[in-house]
Design a protein around this motif. Sequence first.
Motif, PDB file in Angstrom:
ATOM      1  N   ALA A   1      76.690  84.044   0.810  1.00 29.54           N
ATOM      2  CA  ALA A   1      77.671  83.455  -0.090  1.00 29.54           C
ATOM      3  C   ALA A   1      78.613  84.524  -0.644  1.00 29.54           C
ATOM      4  N   ILE A   2      78.058  85.670  -0.983  1.00 31.94           N
ATOM      5  CA  ILE A   2      78.880  86.787  -1.476  1.00 31.94           C
ATOM      6  C   ILE A   2      79.878  87.228  -0.411  1.00 31.94           C
ATOM      7  N   ALA A   3      79.410  87.359   0.823  1.00 35.01           N
ATOM      8  CA  ALA A   3      80.290  87.766   1.915  1.00 35.01           C
ATOM      9  C   ALA A   3      81.408  86.748   2.124  1.00 35.01           C
ATOM     10  N   ALA A   4      81.062  85.462   2.046  1.00 38.71           N
ATOM     11  CA  ALA A   4      82.071  84.419   2.232  1.00 38.71           C
ATOM     12  C   ALA A   4      83.128  84.479   1.142  1.00 38.71           C
ATOM     13  N   ALA A   5      82.702  84.670  -0.116  1.00 36.30           N
ATOM     14  CA  ALA A   5      83.648  84.749  -1.223  1.00 36.30           C
ATOM     15  C   ALA A   5      84.579  85.938  -1.065  1.00 36.30           C
ATOM     16  N   SER A   6      84.019  87.061  -0.636  1.00 37.45           N
ATOM     17  CA  SER A   6      84.834  88.250  -0.431  1.00 37.45           C
ATOM     18  C   SER A   6      85.854  88.040   0.682  1.00 37.45           C
ATOM     19  N   LEU A   7      85.409  87.454   1.802  1.00 39.68           N
ATOM     20  CA  LEU A   7      86.318  87.197   2.924  1.00 39.68           C
ATOM     21  C   LEU A   7      87.424  86.215   2.545  1.00 39.68           C
ATOM     22  N   ALA A   8      87.112  85.289   1.635  1.00 36.13           N
ATOM     23  CA  ALA A   8      88.099  84.285   1.230  1.00 36.13           C
ATOM     24  C   ALA A   8      89.111  84.819   0.228  1.00 36.13           C
ATOM     25  N   GLY A   9      88.910  86.050  -0.244  1.00 33.99           N
ATOM     26  CA  GLY A   9      89.866  86.640  -1.174  1.00 33.99           C
ATOM     27  C   GLY A   9      89.580  86.376  -2.628  1.00 33.99           C
ATOM     28  N   ALA A  10      88.314  86.121  -2.977  1.00 33.06           N
ATOM     29  CA  ALA A  10      87.967  85.944  -4.389  1.00 33.06           C
ATOM     30  C   ALA A  10      88.302  87.218  -5.169  1.00 33.06           C
ATOM     31  N   ARG A  11      88.809  87.036  -6.370  1.00 33.48           N
ATOM     32  CA  ARG A  11      89.236  88.179  -7.186  1.00 33.48           C
ATOM     33  C   ARG A  11      88.049  88.973  -7.694  1.00 33.48           C
ATOM     34  N   ARG A  12      87.023  88.273  -8.131  1.00 36.53           N
ATOM     35  CA  ARG A  12      85.791  88.911  -8.569  1.00 36.53           C
ATOM     36  C   ARG A  12      84.615  88.150  -7.969  1.00 36.53           C
TER      37      ARG A  12
ATOM     38  N   GLN B   1      77.306  95.847  -0.540  1.00 40.25           N
ATOM     39  CA  GLN B   1      77.792  96.034   0.828  1.00 40.25           C
ATOM     40  C   GLN B   1      78.299  94.733   1.440  1.00 40.25           C
ATOM     41  N   PHE B   2      77.912  93.591   0.845  1.00 39.48           N
ATOM     42  CA  PHE B   2      78.402  92.310   1.350  1.00 39.48           C
ATOM     43  C   PHE B   2      79.655  91.840   0.617  1.00 39.48           C
ATOM     44  N   GLY B   3      80.094  92.598  -0.385  1.00 40.95           N
ATOM     45  CA  GLY B   3      81.353  92.280  -1.039  1.00 40.95           C
ATOM     46  C   GLY B   3      81.289  92.018  -2.524  1.00 40.95           C
ATOM     47  N   ALA B   4      80.119  92.164  -3.152  1.00 38.80           N
ATOM     48  CA  ALA B   4      80.044  91.971  -4.605  1.00 38.80           C
ATOM     49  C   ALA B   4      80.886  93.035  -5.316  1.00 38.80           C
ATOM     50  N   THR B   5      81.672  92.606  -6.286  1.00 38.98           N
ATOM     51  CA  THR B   5      82.483  93.548  -7.068  1.00 38.98           C
ATOM     52  C   THR B   5      81.787  93.941  -8.368  1.00 38.98           C
ATOM     53  N   HIS B   6      80.871  93.086  -8.843  1.00 40.35           N
ATOM     54  CA  HIS B   6      80.125  93.351 -10.074  1.00 40.35           C
ATOM     55  C   HIS B   6      78.696  92.850  -9.885  1.00 40.35           C
ATOM     56  N   CYS B   7      77.768  93.472 -10.620  1.00 37.77           N
ATOM     57  CA  CYS B   7      76.359  93.096 -10.539  1.00 37.77           C
ATOM     58  C   CYS B   7      75.793  92.871 -11.933  1.00 37.77           C
ATOM     59  N   VAL B   8      74.921  91.864 -12.051  1.00 36.50           N
ATOM     60  CA  VAL B   8      74.262  91.551 -13.317  1.00 36.50           C
ATOM     61  C   VAL B   8      72.764  91.440 -13.059  1.00 36.50           C
ATOM     62  N   ASN B   9      71.977  92.292 -13.716  1.00 41.06           N
ATOM     63  CA  ASN B   9      70.523  92.168 -13.650  1.00 41.06           C
ATOM     64  C   ASN B   9      70.086  91.267 -14.792  1.00 41.06           C
ATOM     65  N   SER B  10      69.639  90.055 -14.439  1.00 41.24           N
ATOM     66  CA  SER B  10      69.310  89.063 -15.459  1.00 41.24           C
ATOM     67  C   SER B  10      67.928  89.255 -16.062  1.00 41.24           C
ATOM     68  N   ARG B  11      67.206  90.308 -15.619  1.00 39.08           N
ATOM     69  CA  ARG B  11      65.881  90.554 -16.211  1.00 39.08           C
ATOM     70  C   ARG B  11      66.000  90.959 -17.674  1.00 39.08           C
ATOM     71  N   GLY B  12      67.017  91.760 -18.003  1.00 39.75           N
ATOM     72  CA  GLY B  12      67.160  92.211 -19.381  1.00 39.75           C
ATOM     73  C   GLY B  12      68.480  91.829 -20.008  1.00 39.75           C
TER      74      GLY B  12
ATOM     75  N   LEU C   1      81.687  89.783  15.468  1.00 39.66           N
ATOM     76  CA  LEU C   1      82.125  90.668  16.550  1.00 39.66           C
ATOM     77  C   LEU C   1      83.392  91.444  16.188  1.00 39.66           C
ATOM     78  N   SER C   2      84.187  90.909  15.265  1.00 39.40           N
ATOM     79  CA  SER C   2      85.393  91.623  14.830  1.00 39.40           C
ATOM     80  C   SER C   2      85.112  92.618  13.710  1.00 39.40           C
ATOM     81  N   GLY C   3      83.852  92.662  13.241  1.00 38.21           N
ATOM     82  CA  GLY C   3      83.487  93.600  12.188  1.00 38.21           C
ATOM     83  C   GLY C   3      83.743  93.113  10.780  1.00 38.21           C
ATOM     84  N   LYS C   4      84.127  91.847  10.611  1.00 35.32           N
ATOM     85  CA  LYS C   4      84.432  91.326   9.286  1.00 35.32           C
ATOM     86  C   LYS C   4      83.209  90.775   8.559  1.00 35.32           C
ATOM     87  N   LEU C   5      82.175  90.401   9.319  1.00 39.60           N
ATOM     88  CA  LEU C   5      80.943  89.865   8.734  1.00 39.60           C
ATOM     89  C   LEU C   5      79.774  90.604   9.374  1.00 39.60           C
TER      90      LEU C   5
END
Length: 361
Positions: A195-206, A222-233, A323-327
């Motif tokens: 899902a992260i890779a798809a959002a990145s390929l689609a041009g999501a801003r964040r 590496q799959f395109g996340a721009t920000h990370c949230v650890n919900s444990r704390g 095969l094109s290296g995008k995914l």
Amino acid sequence: MPYEVRAVITMKKDAPAEVQTVLVPDPGPGDVLVAVQACGVCHTDLHYREGAVSDDFPFLLGHEAAGTVEAVGPGVTDPQPGDSVVLAWRAPCGRCRACRRGRPWYCFDSSNAGRPMTLLDSTPLTPALGIGAFAEKTLVAAGQAVRVDPAARPEAAGLIGCGIMAGYGAVVHTGGVAYGDTVAVIGCGGVGDAAIAAASLAGARRVIAVDLDDAKLDAAIQFGATHCVNSRGTDPVAAVRELTDGYGADLVVDAVGRADTFEQGFAMRDLAGTFVQAGVPGPQARLELPLLDVFARGGAVKPSWYGDCLPSRDFPVLIDLYLSGKLDLGAFVTETIALDDVESAFDRMLQGKVLRSVVTL
């Protein structure tokens, strides 16, 4: 003349997966015999072993697979012997009310092989998701075997048969992501990272990855996340709002499928935003939401069935992106294993040690 092949089965609820010799018949009308080259170990297979899907034991496990067509039954024109295929658990029938209304991605009577695979004593096996691909050969309906470019590595290509398609489609098809959107994904396993890779390929801003595990969050980048949230704390709802100018995300995908992650995802949407449930919940999961909140927040709350995909349309697209290296489908493969290692792979999956274990044959 049936084929004797090694395969992974489970005989009764919670019984360990084991390798036995099973019988695979010649393809009948509309059927295709596939020599399996690779099959991913998906959480759904564990659900089958646990009896959480049905009690139609014994099960022939495995469904996230790629292989080569060995033979076809009468009336089959596509695919043909020698074709490289990825197996799909949705093969639109063309006859049900969804198909007749032009919505084959909702097909309510998906096609499966017409002849059963069996144990040596002729006991019929129930193939997981109508596929049963933890086996040297399997029998499926022709519509389940989708032709793809043979240049794709089978251990990577097979993953689009379930988890990758589920996550990718949840964003692109069910969620309708648009260029410039903000997207949050809860759960950074195979479905979530797709899902992260798809959002990145689609041009999501964040693209905001939410998980309890720092290692999984690091991998999500590496799959395109721009920000990370650890919900444990951290309160993930507050964190996602802070990262989206106080509003919440335009699209939230829950790739976990628990009541608490559903509630978090529902709350971290922007007003009129979209929430998509892509993770498969357990049979005991229950949800309670104030109905006024459902009304007042507007937008859409949607389950995503297999990423609302049409395999014949979508599988070749994802393979081309690979095969094109995008995914980077190869990045989802943590390890390759043998048929005999499936039970131990379930343990590593539950411990969160792998993104995908892939059986290679």
